[in-house]
Design a protein around this motif. Sequence first.
Motif, PDB file in Angstrom:
ATOM      1  N   THR A  88       5.290 -45.106 -23.570  1.00  0.00           N
ATOM      2  CA  THR A  88       5.248 -44.344 -22.318  1.00  0.00           C
ATOM      3  C   THR A  88       4.859 -45.254 -21.149  1.00  0.00           C
ATOM      4  N   TRP A  91       8.034 -47.036 -20.245  1.00  0.00           N
ATOM      5  CA  TRP A  91       8.971 -46.128 -19.578  1.00  0.00           C
ATOM      6  C   TRP A  91       8.569 -45.888 -18.120  1.00  0.00           C
ATOM      7  N   LYS A  94       9.488 -48.924 -16.221  1.00  0.00           N
ATOM      8  CA  LYS A  94      10.945 -48.951 -16.043  1.00  0.00           C
ATOM      9  C   LYS A  94      11.370 -48.038 -14.888  1.00  0.00           C
TER      10      LYS A  94
END
Length: 250
Positions: A88, A91, A94
């Motif tokens: 997480t 992510w 990102k």
Amino acid sequence: MAVALSFFIGHWYLSLFSQTFFLHRYSAHKMFHMSKFWEKFFHLFTYITQGSSYLTPRAYAILHRMHHAYSDTEKDPHSPHHTKNIFTMMWKTKEIYNGLLSYKFKIEKRFEKDLPEWLSLDRIGESWVSRVLWGLAYVLFYVIGYLYFDVHWGFFFLLPIHFLMGPIHGAIVNWSGHKYGYQNFDNKDESKNSLLFDFLMMGELFQNNHHKHPMSINFAKRWFEIDPTFPMIKLLTWLRIIKPKAKSLE
């Protein structure tokens, strides 16, 4: 066998050098000067060595400057203390990174100063065509090795690391470097020094030292700590390829 192992280790450390030397110490912190020629050289070198996991210097630098400004707070783009797990965290990073690429993520003006940009190369590096072609090149290397050079099939399991080399380096540093290890300094955050001899990440896991002295080229601060990138920077300085700023040598 030796060829495949050398290829993996070579990709790991060349990509890592690009990240710690060009993206981190130069693009984000500007610890040293280099001419426009050498800036373009190392920009291209970063694209070649990171390949399918290429990280645009501008976006990387802004992310890292935000990380220092907001270290281990909710505004930190990659703190392990405000995400459930390493996936997480990656992510979240990102999503912010993609927002910076598209210029849709709002940032403070102070994070945008003096960033290396090569728009045409960055467009190529961030394109799916480039990423897929680099990925196919890694696959082809192991296929040829398996068919003609007795490379063990087990090496194919290394391909996901080749595909995501840059983000994997970042995940290791940001997760481990703010969760595990010891602290030389009280930085009012959770930064740690994870390794005494950081050959695995070329000095990047001396996070506690780095957050205390963010402009210091040498990430090692105690007699038993070794930053493998520092001697390489000294060599590049001796060759007059770069010129460290005075405060980066403190």
